[in-house]
Design a protein around this motif. Structure first.
Motif, PDB file in Angstrom:
ATOM      1  N   GLU A  66      34.782   4.220  34.103  1.00  0.00           N
ATOM      2  CA  GLU A  66      33.524   4.793  34.037  1.00  0.00           C
ATOM      3  C   GLU A  66      33.434   6.158  35.061  1.00  0.00           C
ATOM      4  OE1 GLU A  66      29.630   2.392  33.313  1.00  0.00           O
ATOM      5  OE2 GLU A  66      30.821   0.985  34.433  1.00  0.00           O
ATOM      6  N   ARG A  67      33.974   5.941  36.259  1.00  0.00           N
ATOM      7  CA  ARG A  67      33.752   7.182  37.253  1.00  0.00           C
ATOM      8  C   ARG A  67      34.560   8.141  36.621  1.00  0.00           C
ATOM      9  NH1 ARG A  67      34.428   2.838  41.026  1.00  0.00           N
ATOM     10  NH2 ARG A  67      36.520   3.316  41.173  1.00  0.00           N
ATOM     11  N   ARG A  68      35.715   8.110  36.047  1.00  0.00           N
ATOM     12  CA  ARG A  68      36.587   9.237  35.735  1.00  0.00           C
ATOM     13  C   ARG A  68      36.244   9.665  34.251  1.00  0.00           C
ATOM     14  NH1 ARG A  68      42.512   6.023  37.367  1.00  0.00           N
ATOM     15  NH2 ARG A  68      42.058   6.221  39.455  1.00  0.00           N
ATOM     16  N   LEU A  69      35.351   8.824  33.653  1.00  0.00           N
ATOM     17  CA  LEU A  69      35.053   9.309  32.306  1.00  0.00           C
ATOM     18  C   LEU A  69      33.767  10.191  32.661  1.00  0.00           C
ATOM     19  CD1 LEU A  69      34.669   9.275  29.173  1.00  0.00           C
ATOM     20  CD2 LEU A  69      33.489   7.396  29.560  1.00  0.00           C
ATOM     21  N   TYR A  70      32.904   9.705  33.250  1.00  0.00           N
ATOM     22  CA  TYR A  70      31.590  10.452  33.689  1.00  0.00           C
ATOM     23  C   TYR A  70      31.876  12.024  34.370  1.00  0.00           C
ATOM     24  CZ  TYR A  70      29.321   5.951  32.929  1.00  0.00           C
ATOM     25  OH  TYR A  70      28.842   4.908  32.315  1.00  0.00           O
ATOM     26  N   THR A  71      33.007  12.029  35.547  1.00  0.00           N
ATOM     27  CA  THR A  71      33.490  13.054  35.834  1.00  0.00           C
ATOM     28  C   THR A  71      33.985  14.133  34.727  1.00  0.00           C
ATOM     29  OG1 THR A  71      34.068  12.120  37.822  1.00  0.00           O
ATOM     30  CG2 THR A  71      34.936  14.201  37.707  1.00  0.00           C
ATOM     31  N   TYR A  72      34.729  13.680  34.162  1.00  0.00           N
ATOM     32  CA  TYR A  72      35.461  14.481  32.920  1.00  0.00           C
ATOM     33  C   TYR A  72      34.187  15.071  32.044  1.00  0.00           C
ATOM     34  CZ  TYR A  72      38.443  15.778  28.890  1.00  0.00           C
ATOM     35  OH  TYR A  72      39.277  16.380  28.010  1.00  0.00           O
ATOM     36  N   ALA A  73      33.335  14.140  31.672  1.00  0.00           N
ATOM     37  CA  ALA A  73      32.243  14.642  30.860  1.00  0.00           C
ATOM     38  C   ALA A  73      31.253  15.663  31.365  1.00  0.00           C
ATOM     39  CB  ALA A  73      31.513  13.321  30.319  1.00  0.00           C
ATOM     40  N   GLY A  74      31.189  15.402  32.560  1.00  0.00           N
ATOM     41  CA  GLY A  74      30.436  16.207  33.263  1.00  0.00           C
ATOM     42  C   GLY A  74      31.131  17.640  33.619  1.00  0.00           C
ATOM     43  N   LEU A  75      32.113  17.735  33.880  1.00  0.00           N
ATOM     44  CA  LEU A  75      33.041  19.078  33.991  1.00  0.00           C
ATOM     45  C   LEU A  75      33.244  19.477  32.804  1.00  0.00           C
ATOM     46  CD1 LEU A  75      35.716  17.916  36.533  1.00  0.00           C
ATOM     47  CD2 LEU A  75      33.509  19.702  37.078  1.00  0.00           C
ATOM     48  N   GLU A  76      33.332  18.907  31.626  1.00  0.00           N
ATOM     49  CA  GLU A  76      33.740  19.521  30.217  1.00  0.00           C
ATOM     50  C   GLU A  76      32.427  20.353  30.127  1.00  0.00           C
ATOM     51  OE1 GLU A  76      35.167  18.193  26.034  1.00  0.00           O
ATOM     52  OE2 GLU A  76      33.865  16.992  27.036  1.00  0.00           O
ATOM     53  N   ASP A  77      31.130  20.138  30.152  1.00  0.00           N
ATOM     54  CA  ASP A  77      30.007  20.805  29.772  1.00  0.00           C
ATOM     55  C   ASP A  77      29.323  21.333  31.100  1.00  0.00           C
ATOM     56  OD1 ASP A  77      30.210  19.857  27.236  1.00  0.00           O
ATOM     57  OD2 ASP A  77      29.407  17.889  27.456  1.00  0.00           O
TER      58      ASP A  77
ATOM     59  N   ALA B 280      28.012   8.694  29.286  1.00  0.00           N
ATOM     60  CA  ALA B 280      29.218   9.719  29.429  1.00  0.00           C
ATOM     61  C   ALA B 280      28.410  11.147  28.680  1.00  0.00           C
ATOM     62  CB  ALA B 280      30.265   9.460  28.891  1.00  0.00           C
ATOM     63  N   ALA B 281      27.573  10.976  27.627  1.00  0.00           N
ATOM     64  CA  ALA B 281      27.221  11.864  26.853  1.00  0.00           C
ATOM     65  C   ALA B 281      26.033  12.266  27.596  1.00  0.00           C
ATOM     66  CB  ALA B 281      26.804  11.417  25.723  1.00  0.00           C
ATOM     67  N   ALA B 282      25.301  11.473  28.490  1.00  0.00           N
ATOM     68  CA  ALA B 282      24.165  11.955  29.246  1.00  0.00           C
ATOM     69  C   ALA B 282      24.788  12.903  30.488  1.00  0.00           C
ATOM     70  CB  ALA B 282      23.334  10.786  29.868  1.00  0.00           C
ATOM     71  N   PHE B 283      25.619  12.453  31.009  1.00  0.00           N
ATOM     72  CA  PHE B 283      26.407  13.365  32.104  1.00  0.00           C
ATOM     73  C   PHE B 283      26.645  14.650  31.463  1.00  0.00           C
ATOM     74  CE2 PHE B 283      26.618   9.693  34.710  1.00  0.00           C
ATOM     75  CZ  PHE B 283      26.704   9.872  36.134  1.00  0.00           C
ATOM     76  N   GLY B 284      27.305  14.679  30.301  1.00  0.00           N
ATOM     77  CA  GLY B 284      27.527  15.791  29.778  1.00  0.00           C
ATOM     78  C   GLY B 284      26.459  16.919  29.537  1.00  0.00           C
ATOM     79  N   MET B 285      25.469  16.155  28.902  1.00  0.00           N
ATOM     80  CA  MET B 285      24.020  16.688  28.795  1.00  0.00           C
ATOM     81  C   MET B 285      23.441  17.279  29.774  1.00  0.00           C
ATOM     82  SD  MET B 285      24.239  16.999  25.707  1.00  0.00           S
ATOM     83  CE  MET B 285      25.146  15.861  24.074  1.00  0.00           C
ATOM     84  N   ALA B 286      23.551  16.614  31.025  1.00  0.00           N
ATOM     85  CA  ALA B 286      22.949  16.785  32.331  1.00  0.00           C
ATOM     86  C   ALA B 286      23.766  18.144  32.751  1.00  0.00           C
ATOM     87  CB  ALA B 286      22.859  15.642  33.302  1.00  0.00           C
ATOM     88  N   ALA B 287      24.957  17.980  32.848  1.00  0.00           N
ATOM     89  CA  ALA B 287      25.824  19.040  33.260  1.00  0.00           C
ATOM     90  C   ALA B 287      25.300  20.478  32.405  1.00  0.00           C
ATOM     91  CB  ALA B 287      27.207  18.854  33.125  1.00  0.00           C
ATOM     92  N   THR B 288      25.211  20.259  30.990  1.00  0.00           N
ATOM     93  CA  THR B 288      24.853  21.352  30.080  1.00  0.00           C
ATOM     94  C   THR B 288      23.394  21.817  30.631  1.00  0.00           C
ATOM     95  OG1 THR B 288      25.909  20.520  28.424  1.00  0.00           O
ATOM     96  CG2 THR B 288      24.387  22.129  27.907  1.00  0.00           C
ATOM     97  N   ALA B 289      22.548  21.037  31.089  1.00  0.00           N
ATOM     98  CA  ALA B 289      21.442  21.355  31.589  1.00  0.00           C
ATOM     99  C   ALA B 289      21.331  22.101  32.939  1.00  0.00           C
ATOM    100  CB  ALA B 289      20.414  19.961  31.653  1.00  0.00           C
ATOM    101  N   ALA B 290      22.157  21.480  33.894  1.00  0.00           N
ATOM    102  CA  ALA B 290      22.423  22.159  34.959  1.00  0.00           C
ATOM    103  C   ALA B 290      23.119  23.565  35.048  1.00  0.00           C
ATOM    104  CB  ALA B 290      23.400  21.440  36.043  1.00  0.00           C
ATOM    105  N   ALA B 291      24.092  23.771  34.181  1.00  0.00           N
ATOM    106  CA  ALA B 291      24.707  24.942  33.668  1.00  0.00           C
ATOM    107  C   ALA B 291      23.869  25.976  33.217  1.00  0.00           C
ATOM    108  CB  ALA B 291      25.903  24.901  32.971  1.00  0.00           C
ATOM    109  N   THR B 292      22.776  25.476  32.495  1.00  0.00           N
ATOM    110  CA  THR B 292      21.736  26.282  31.613  1.00  0.00           C
ATOM    111  C   THR B 292      20.776  26.769  32.514  1.00  0.00           C
ATOM    112  OG1 THR B 292      22.082  24.935  29.514  1.00  0.00           O
ATOM    113  CG2 THR B 292      20.019  26.450  29.969  1.00  0.00           C
ATOM    114  N   ALA B 293      20.366  25.810  33.399  1.00  0.00           N
ATOM    115  CA  ALA B 293      19.643  26.098  34.820  1.00  0.00           C
ATOM    116  C   ALA B 293      20.024  27.262  35.483  1.00  0.00           C
ATOM    117  CB  ALA B 293      18.832  25.067  35.426  1.00  0.00           C
ATOM    118  N   ALA B 294      21.295  27.090  35.923  1.00  0.00           N
ATOM    119  CA  ALA B 294      22.006  28.061  36.729  1.00  0.00           C
ATOM    120  C   ALA B 294      22.409  29.323  36.322  1.00  0.00           C
ATOM    121  CB  ALA B 294      23.243  27.255  37.269  1.00  0.00           C
TER     122      ALA B 294
END
Length: 408
Positions: free
Chosen positions: A20-31, A149-163
């Motif tokens: 889980e930890r490694r998957l969530y890291t990957y999903a977050g960085l990808e997006d 994992a999708a939520a981490f990706g979407m949160a990363a997208t949201a963070a990138a969008t906000a930034a």
């Protein structure tokens, strides 16, 4: 005095948590890509018309269509982890081309590399995670883990969008490009840490060749009605909202807000998508008919929000995308649950192939309608197929075949 010593955690539990930890890291960085809410606008600023931008999306789809299944078979045959590392590296090269030589040709080449990179990930991620969970005796956790994992990706997208807005304001295009490329490189590094134990799982050190793997996947699709049904549902649910997502920045700009405000409206939509990923556990308790009713309501919300022509309408878009994302993850979980053979990535990639074909049709529709209708009107028209999907999901399902009889 008695002391109670706590038992060490079950190795399987530790394995699941590590995955889980490694998957969530990957999903977050990808997006975490600052370009996501801006690249369509950057294309337009360099003189590309809506039709030309749509043609770039079409190139993305066509290339993905051509390499989707070969990449899935390659993943089943060679290594899923290798493909998960190679994918973001190719995307990084594509972004670098956009930054160094902004032109239609460079954008097309970049989308080609991005499509190949995405295809390498498509199917490989789902197959690796499901097989690792199955090896650890936790296959029933697949839906919720992929939802998170999708939520981490979407949160990363949201963070990138906000930034994206402050990055553009303070660092210009250079900071946006550098941040996006850097995230891809870190994602590839995270992919290299993902576990893969297929040889042990299948009790063999020898894997079938490319053609044998492809034939095995096709045979399972032909011989299993549940697999075919799950594939069709996943294709239809995923394709249209995935296409509309690319036009959300243009829809936001059409409301008349300043360019710096566009990422914030996109952020509203992605908050909804993130929430949809987090609701998978509750969604798994819904019947197919109930999920269809939600999809119908989301289609109405999508049309109403898009046609409003105001920033406030993006709240309705967020609700619609929430439901579409939830239905998307549920469709994938149901597909993975129906696959029983070894060619999991191949079958998932065949589903991705269907999604790419449907997406290509949607991009073509958007391009054909854009000279004659507003972005809001096109969004509303493309919401109609979801009403048809909802109607199909509401029909009674056929009774299962008698024991011992193969479902054809």
């Amino acid at each position: 005095m008695l002391t109670v010593s706590s038992c060490p955690p079950d190795p399987r539990v530790r394995g699941v948590r590590r995955l889980e930890r490694r998957l969530y890291t990957y999903a977050g960085l990808e997006d975490f890509v600052l370009l996501y809410p801006l690249y369509a606008l950057l294309f337009a600023e360099h003189g590309l018309t809506t039709a030309e931008i749509s043609s770039l999306f079409a190139i993305w789809c066509v290339v993905g269509l051509l390499v989707e299944v070969p990449s899935g078979v390659f993943s089943d045959t060679v290594s899923r982890r290798v493909t998960l590392v190679a994918g973001p590296l190719l995307t990084a090269v594509g972004f670098a081309l956009w930054a160094l030589t902004p032109s239609y040709a460079a954008y097309a080449a970049g989308f080609t590399l991005w499509a190949v990179g995405g295809s390498l990930r498509s199917g490989s991620m789902e197959a690796l995670v499901h097989d690792e969970l199955e090896r650890l005796g936790a296959a029933d956790r697949y839906g919720r883990i992929m939802g998170r994992a999708a939520a981490f990706g979407m949160a990363a997208t949201a963070a990138a969008t906000a930034a994206a807005a402050p990055a553009l304001a303070f660092g210009g295009d250079a900071l946006v490009w550098a941040g996006s490329i850097g995230a891809c490189l870190l994602c590839a590094a995270a992919g290299a840490t993902l576990p893969e134990h297929r040889a042990a799982h299948h009790d063999t050190t020898e894997r079938p060749g490319y053609l044998a793997t492809l034939r095995s996947g096709l045979a399972e699709v032909r011989g299993s009605r549940p697999v075919r049904r799950a594939m069709v549902l996943a294709v239809v649910i995923t394709s249209i909202w995935g296409v509309l997502d690319e036009y959300v920045p243009l829809l936001a700009a059409a409301t008349g807000v300043a360019t710096e405000t566009v990422p914030l409206l996109v952020l509203v939509v992605w908050v909804g998508v993130t929430l949809g990923s987090l609701l998978v556990t509750a969604g798994e308790r819904l019947s197919v008919r109930a999920t269809g009713a939600l999809v119908a309501a989301a289609a109405v919300a999508l049309a109403a929000g898009a046609l409003s022509g105001t920033p406030a309408g993006f709240a309705l878009l967020a609700v619609a995308f929430l439901v579409f994302q939830l239905a998307d993850v549920l469709a994938d979980a149901r597909l993975q649950a129906t696959i029983t053979g070894r060619s999991r990535a191949t079958i998932t990639s065949l589903t991705g192939l269907g999604t790419n074909i449907a997406s290509l049709l949607a991009y073509g529709t958007y391009a054909a309608l854009s000279p004659h209708a507003s972005h809001g009107t096109v969004f509303a028209l493309l919401a109609v197929p979801y009403l048809l999907v909802a109607a199909a999901m509401g029909r009674p399902r056929p009774a299962p075949a008698p024991a011992g009889q193969e479902a054809q």
